[in-house]
Enzyme design. Structure first.
Site, mmCIF file in Angstrom:
data_model
loop_
_atom_site.group_PDB
_atom_site.id
_atom_site.type_symbol
_atom_site.label_atom_id
_atom_site.label_comp_id
_atom_site.label_asym_id
_atom_site.label_seq_id
_atom_site.Cartn_x
_atom_site.Cartn_y
_atom_site.Cartn_z
ATOM 1 N N GLY A 151 -5.194 -23.560 -17.847
ATOM 2 C CA GLY A 151 -5.475 -24.939 -17.427
ATOM 3 C C GLY A 151 -5.624 -25.066 -15.919
ATOM 4 N N GLY B 10 -7.783 -19.288 -20.507
ATOM 5 C CA GLY B 10 -6.861 -18.465 -21.284
ATOM 6 C C GLY B 10 -7.560 -17.609 -22.331
ATOM 7 N N ARG C 116 3.156 -11.878 -17.490
ATOM 8 C CA ARG C 116 3.516 -12.886 -16.487
ATOM 9 C C ARG C 116 4.717 -12.454 -15.651
ATOM 10 N NH1 ARG C 116 2.008 -18.348 -19.856
ATOM 11 N NH2 ARG C 116 -0.117 -18.389 -19.078
ATOM 12 N N LYS D 222 -15.635 -26.834 -27.057
ATOM 13 C CA LYS D 222 -16.154 -28.192 -26.884
ATOM 14 C C LYS D 222 -16.717 -28.453 -25.496
ATOM 15 C CE LYS D 222 -13.863 -31.657 -28.549
ATOM 16 N NZ LYS D 222 -12.673 -32.532 -28.554
HETATM 17 P P1 ADP Z 1 -10.927 -20.792 -22.393
HETATM 18 O O1 ADP Z 1 -9.512 -20.793 -22.918
HETATM 19 O O2 ADP Z 1 -11.349 -19.455 -21.886
HETATM 20 O O3 ADP Z 1 -11.143 -21.903 -21.397
HETATM 21 P P2 ADP Z 1 -11.862 -22.386 -24.601
HETATM 22 O O4 ADP Z 1 -10.462 -22.724 -24.952
HETATM 23 O O5 ADP Z 1 -12.701 -23.450 -24.047
HETATM 24 O O6 ADP Z 1 -11.897 -21.109 -23.630
HETATM 25 O O7 ADP Z 1 -12.638 -21.874 -25.884
HETATM 26 C C1 ADP Z 1 -12.198 -20.813 -26.659
HETATM 27 C C2 ADP Z 1 -12.486 -21.031 -28.116
HETATM 28 O O8 ADP Z 1 -13.842 -21.360 -28.336
HETATM 29 C C3 ADP Z 1 -12.192 -19.793 -28.899
HETATM 30 O O9 ADP Z 1 -11.114 -20.029 -29.756
HETATM 31 C C4 ADP Z 1 -13.493 -19.542 -29.666
HETATM 32 O O10 ADP Z 1 -13.261 -19.138 -31.002
HETATM 33 C C5 ADP Z 1 -14.143 -20.895 -29.623
HETATM 34 N N1 ADP Z 1 -15.598 -20.789 -29.873
HETATM 35 C C6 ADP Z 1 -16.498 -20.066 -29.191
HETATM 36 N N2 ADP Z 1 -17.707 -20.161 -29.763
HETATM 37 C C7 ADP Z 1 -17.562 -20.969 -30.847
HETATM 38 C C8 ADP Z 1 -18.450 -21.439 -31.862
HETATM 39 N N3 ADP Z 1 -19.735 -21.086 -31.864
HETATM 40 N N4 ADP Z 1 -17.946 -22.242 -32.814
HETATM 41 C C9 ADP Z 1 -16.654 -22.578 -32.806
HETATM 42 N N5 ADP Z 1 -15.758 -22.186 -31.878
HETATM 43 C C10 ADP Z 1 -16.223 -21.374 -30.913
HETATM 44 MG MG MG Z 2 -8.524 -22.094 -24.337
#
Ligand code: ADP
Ligand code: MG
Length: 394
Positions: free
Chosen positions: A374, A351, A35, A198
């Site tokens: 975010g 992230g 950063r 989720k």
């Molecule tokens: P980003 O930060 O890129 O927006 P998210 O925070 O939405 O992504 O999601 C990331 C998390 O989702 C990771 O910690 C990953 O382990 C989890 N994840 C991905 N697939 C699964 C799964 N099948 N079951 C549980 N967690 C999952």
């Molecule tokens: Mg995330």
């Protein structure tokens, strides 16, 4: 289009720059200076153009009180090394006081000073006075270059724009350019890959993207909520029970809009949420009762490859599996490699997705990796970001 530092005369002016120096720290040491490095183009430009530079940032969540473990002093030291010049650090617990005002007043063109963590002040996150006015009084021009906090209306990210001519730095300019192009004027076909844990977290993004994309791939933990909506049993897989109906509606909406929706057809399952767990691949209608889906399977990877083959723009948010565990990182790795090898414009938001790309060492192969977790999500939702809206239009 927002004005940038190039559109204002900064020579001899005191320029207040909001940076995102919210770097990870361990035992008083910076563990990743990305950063700080990302802020360099704007800071260097201002040095070369003889501005008097006053930098501000937050770090962590000191909750409106001066807490030494959240001091920006280590950032000042690292920044000084990277710039090859002295960075004047003002360690005031009030962030702005008479001494700080005095130092700001004495700045010479090309000199750089860094204020203490703006979140040492309780007003910061509430966007309240008198802090906003105190910050603004230090400078003549406001530059926002903190994309990571652009979705927050705080004193130092948005409030201050009420006092001063306000423009963006190069980092925000770049983020808006790439993320904005995906939404407004993408080269088509435009494909989005959504994943993560989720569905609930990502609904607004999926909804906004459904109106724009040609292809939508859904993987990661959220796929199981869609499986449930399709009537499959998902064993111990992660389920967003409140959003099963909505998942069904999103599938219908994709169909109505003519969006090609690709859901996994097979999944790598584990008995436990553990890297060394027993694991096996199952088709999506055969997930055993006592197992959980952890990654997309090999058939799904091939379907993704086929779907992305002709895409001209690909936006990716959310890992395809539990990539933090090597045993369940292969699907995410395959997606990352597809993007790396693709001729399409590739934009990564989120992230964890950015962390996954870094883990596979493929950062240089992507067109743009957003620096704001975010903020990039809110941008992809189509929301206005207060730290950008407050800047002057060209
Ligand atoms: P980003 O930060 O890129 O927006 P998210 O925070 O939405 O992504 O999601 C990331 C998390 O989702 C990771 O910690 C990953 O382990 C989890 N994840 C991905 N697939 C699964 C799964 N099948 N079951 C549980 N967690 C999952
Ligand atoms: Mg995330």
């Amino acid at each position: 289009m927002k004005k940038t530092v190039r559109d204002v005369d900064v020579k001899g002016k005191r320029v207040l720059v909001r940076c995102d120096f919210n770097v990870p720290m361990k035992e008083g040491k910076i563990t990743d200076d990305t950063r700080i490095v990302s802020a360099l183009p704007t800071v260097k430009y201002l040095i070369e153009n003889e501005a008097k530079i006053i930098l501000m940032s937050h770090m962590g969540r000191p909750k409106g009180e001066p807490k030494p473990e959240y001091s920006l002093r280590p950032v000042a030291e690292r920044l000084s090394e990277l710039l090859g010049q002295r960075v004047i650090f003002t360690p005031s617990p009030e962030v702005v006081d008479d001494e700080v005002r005095g130092k700001a007043g004495e700045l010479k063109p090309g000199e750089v000073m860094l204020l203490e963590n703006v979140r040492f002040r309780k007003e910061e996150t509430k966007n309240e006075e008198p802090f906003t006015g105190q910050l603004a009084a230090l400078g003549n021009i406001f530059v926002n270059d903190a994309f990571g906090t652009a979705h927050r209306a705080h004193c130092s990210t948005a409030g201050i724009a009420g006092y001063l001519p306000s423009v963006s730095g190069f980092l925000i300019e770049k983020e808006v350019k790439f993320l904005g192009k995906v939404l407004d004027d993408p080269e088509r076909p435009l494909a989005a890959i959504m994943g993560g844990a989720k569905v609930g977290d990502k609904i607004p993004v999926i909804k906004n993207l459904l109106g724009k994309v040609d292809i939508l791939i859904i993987g990661g933990g959220m796929a199981y909520t869609f499986f449930k909506a399709m009537g499959y049993e998902i064993g111990k897989s992660i389920l967003d029970a409140d959003n099963v109906t909505l998942a069904g509606e999103l599938m219908k909406e994709a169909d109505e809009r003519g969006v090609k929706l690709l859901l996994p057809v097979d999944t790598v399952c584990a008995a436990e949420f553990d890297n060394s767990s027993r694991k096996a691949v199952y088709d999506r209608d055969r997930i055993p009762e006592d197992m959980m889906g952890m990654d997309i399977g090999p058939k799904t990877v091939e379907l993704c490859r086929e779907a992305l083959k002709d895409a001209k723009t690909i936006v990716w948010n959310g890992p395809a599996g539990v990539f933090e565990m090597p045993a369940f990182a292969e699907g995410t790795r395959a997606i990352a490699e597809m993007l790396a090898e693709s001729d399409a414009v590739t934009v990564i938001g989120g992230g964890d997705s950015a962390a996954a790309v870094a883990q596979f060492g493929l950062e240089d192969k992507m067109t743009h990796i957003s620096t704001g977790g975010g903020a990039s999500l809110e941008f992809l939702e189509g929301r206005e970001l207060p730290g950008i809206t407050c800047l002057e239009d060209k």
